[in-house]
Design a protein around this motif. Structure first.
Motif, short mmCIF file in Angstrom:
data_model
loop_
_atom_site.label_atom_id
_atom_site.label_comp_id
_atom_site.label_asym_id
_atom_site.label_seq_id
_atom_site.Cartn_x
_atom_site.Cartn_y
_atom_site.Cartn_z
N TYR A 342 47.09 41.73 36.38
CA TYR A 342 46.87 41.25 37.85
C TYR A 342 47.70 42.18 38.63
O TYR A 342 48.09 41.67 39.69
N GLY A 343 47.69 43.42 38.46
CA GLY A 343 48.47 44.47 39.41
C GLY A 343 50.00 44.53 39.44
O GLY A 343 50.41 45.26 40.26
N GLU A 344 50.54 43.80 38.56
CA GLU A 344 51.91 43.63 38.61
C GLU A 344 52.38 44.90 37.53
O GLU A 344 51.74 45.22 36.65
#
Length: 669
Positions: A342-344
């Motif tokens: 999730y883009g982390e």
């Protein structure tokens, strides 16, 4: 390296067909073999190999031999020279050539340029530079307090950071690691587009690390890994691959669970030097305890430069592959590895098959973005600094308030004052002042009686014989106890090495403290001259003298009346005698009441002088050295906070009372 070619169609020269008829497959084949051998020489010899191949081809005296030899030798030379900027970086140019053996591509002249390509060094950003500077300062300040083994890892991180900074910042070194049979060499070949690393059923297959670079300028990075020139390769060249993976240096490592110790040593050594690592696991060994406990869990802080690839998913049904991938993510989460979902920021987890090529394109794309960012090396160094800070935490961080409080300082001063007898000295000074006041303001008859008593009674009858040896031993024990107590209070809450340094400083300062206190007690406890007399003493002396005169006059008057020298009149002389007898003790009693205040002040002043002298001696010999150690710890703690990236001292308690007089608070919590 640039190549200037003069194309000539030697295949159309007359006499070629005749030459082939005369020597079918003999002389020409030998010349072709010699051309290929000359064309495959390592490290920048491709141009020389082309010339040797041309000379070998023309040495036979037949046009056909020359054409065939030039065809093979020049193909390798041109292939090596067409790369942008030349291939002068120590790599062996082994590429698949699409040119048929019989097709002629002669080279008339090749110009060599042996200058290494210009490569920009790696540049660290401001926060990382600040952390490295703080770590260097921390190591310097701690060398006299910590052993070399404790600081070894921090020193190694500094050395590796400095070494990596001097090398190319345009390249990213990525290692492919895995267990026996996981298919990492197969994945290495799939990414390179050509069979570079040996694969097979024999275990272990990869015996030494092999490097493959997609662009020039990576020779220094590969030299740092200790990979020799014979194990350096080039991938299959294509415009799309070069554009996508330009700057990538891929290293195929031996098996981390190999039975050969040397193979495991190669893995451990290179994993400490690369910018990122791709862990290749298979459906059978993805939960291997050796992999998780020895590598993944200790390197959990390096999640941003970690790829975990589940290989051989072609052996599993689709549902089973998803279940294995989910279980792999669960294990990585238990290892403390953050997953980049999730883009982390975190580790990248993929599933693919190096055999069928399924998922290779996705891995290429992810690697391409990763390499294009040019930030893996800095992130790896930052993660190394984080790991070093975590390991140094026990020797620098304190969880509660540490140092000397004002209460502890006052208690130490009180203990030293008791050891030198400051209270007793004050009481003695007060009694001496009262005694002087009584002698000055007492009745003459009482002073005469006291003088008589002093003359009759020996001195030993009134004064107790003091056991000086016992008192001295008791005082020394009190001083030692005071030093131990203040050392424990100052070191309480500090990490073990710094607590030990504080205690050692206190012990060193206590040497000779008892003798110094004795000298101070003699010098500061003995009053200089007679005690001061208040202004009312002369009036009290005159009043006492008047009372005495009245007694004498009344007595003489009464005596004169008794013997008949004066007429009888008992009232006046008796009254004078009564006034003198009663007034003398009254004046003495009033002087005693008036002397209470000055006597107490005089005794308190004597006690204060002795206390200050003892406190100053203890501060100079014990508290100041202890404060010096606390200040040093405060410095290293601040540097440690910078290394840890902690702002404002979050999570670490401060040091208080580190100065010699007032006590400066340094609370970082």
């Amino acid at each position: 390296m640039t190549a200037v070619t003069d194309h000539t169609d030697h295949a159309d020269q007359p006499g070629d067909d005749d030459a082939r008829k005369k020597d079918p497959g003999g002389e020409i084949v030998r010349k072709e073999r010699s051309g290929r051998e000359a064309g495959h020489k390592e490290k920048g010899d491709s141009g020389r190999g082309a010339r040797e191949a041309t000379e070998a081809g023309s040495g036979g005296g037949t046009g056909s031999g020359s054409g065939s030899a030039d065809s093979v030798g020049s193909a390798d030379a041109v292939g090596s020279a067409d790369a942008p900027g030349g291939w002068d970086d120590g790599l062996i140019a082994r590429r698949v050539s699409a040119t048929a053996e019989g097709q002629a591509r002669p080279v008339q002249e090749t110009v060599m340029d042996n200058r290494p390509p210009a490569v920009a060094p790696l540049a660290y950003d401001g926060p990382l530079r600040s952390r490295l500077d703080a770590l260097r300062e921390l190591v310097g300040l701690s060398r006299t307090r910590l052993d070399s083994r404790t600081l070894a890892e921090a020193g190694q991180v500094l050395d590796e950071a400095a070494a990596r900074r001097r090398l190319s910042g345009q390249h990213t070194v990525v290692a492919i690691a895995g267990a026996t049979g996981s298919g990492k060499s197969q994945l290495f070949n799939a990414l390179a587009g050509v069979a570079i690393s040996e694969t097979g059923v024999r275990r272990p297959t990869t015996a030494a690390p092999i490097a493959c670079s997609w662009s020039d300028g990576a020779a220094g990075l590969i030299d740092r890994l200790g990979i020799p020139g014979r194990l350096r390769r080039r991938p299959l060249q294509s415009a799309e691959a070069e554009a996508q993976l330009r700057g990538l240096v891929l290293v195929d490592l031996p098996d981390h669970d190999s039975a050969a110790v040397q193979h495991r040593e190669h893995v451990d050594r290179i994993l400490a030097l690369v910018d990122a690592v791709i862990w290749v696991v298979d459906p059978e060994k993805y939960a291997d305890a050796v992999l998780h406990e020895r590598y993944l869990r200790p390197m959990a802080g390096h999640a941003e430069v970690t790829f975990v690839v589940l290989n051989q998913v072609d052996r599993l049904p689709r549902d089973a592959a998803d279940q294995v991938l989910d279980d792999l993510r669960r294990l990585l989460d238990e290892d403390g590895i953050a997953l980049g979902e999730y883009g982390e920021p975190g580790a990248t987890v993929l599933a693919l098959s190096a055999l069928t090529g399924d998922g290779i394109g996705e891995l290429r794309e992810v690697l391409g973005h990763f390499v294009a960012e040019r930030g893996a090396a800095a992130r790896r160094i930052s993660a190394d600094v984080d790991a070093a800070a975590v390991r140094l935490w026990p020797v620098y961080a304190n969880r509660r308030q540490a140092g000397l409080s004002e209460e502890a300082r006052d208690e130490f001063a009180d203990r030293l004052a008791d050891a030198v007898g400051a209270t007793a000295a004050g009481e003695a000074a007060e009694r001496a002042w009262r005694r002087n006041a009584n002698r000055a303001c007492g009745t003459p008859w009482l002073r005469l009686w006291r003088w008589y008593q002093d003359r009759r009674e020996p001195a030993t009858g009134r004064l107790s014989v003091r056991a000086y040896d016992d008192e001295e031993a008791t005082a020394r024990q009190r001083v030692e106890q005071a030093v131990r107590t203040v050392a424990e209070q100052a070191s309480d809450g500090l990490p073990a090495p710094w607590a030990q340094a504080v205690r050692e400083a206190a012990v060193r300062g206590s040497q000779g403290l008892c003798e110094a206190l004795d000298e101070l007690a003699v010098r500061a406890g003995t009053p200089v001259g007679r005690p001061p007399r208040p202004g009312w003493w002369p009036a009290a002396v005159l009043a006492q003298a008047a009372m005495t005169v009245l007694q004498v006059v009344g007595g003489l008057w009464l005596l004169a009346q008794i013997i008949g020298l004066m007429s009888p009149n008992l009232g006046v002389p008796v009254l004078l005698m009564v006034i003198g007898i009663v007034g003398g003790p009254g004046v003495e009693w009033a002087c005693r009441l008036a002397a209470n205040g000055p006597a107490r002040r005089y005794g308190a002043e004597a006690e204060r002088r002795l206390r200050e002298a003892a406190s100053g001696c203890g501060r100079a010999r014990v508290l100041d050295p202890v404060a010096g150690e606390l200040l040093r710890y405060r410095e290293v703690r601040e540097q440690f906070l910078r290394v840890s990236g902690v702002t404002g001292g979050t999570g670490v308690t401060g040091v208080t009372g580190v100065t010699g007089v007032t006590g400066v608070g340094a609370s970082a919590g």
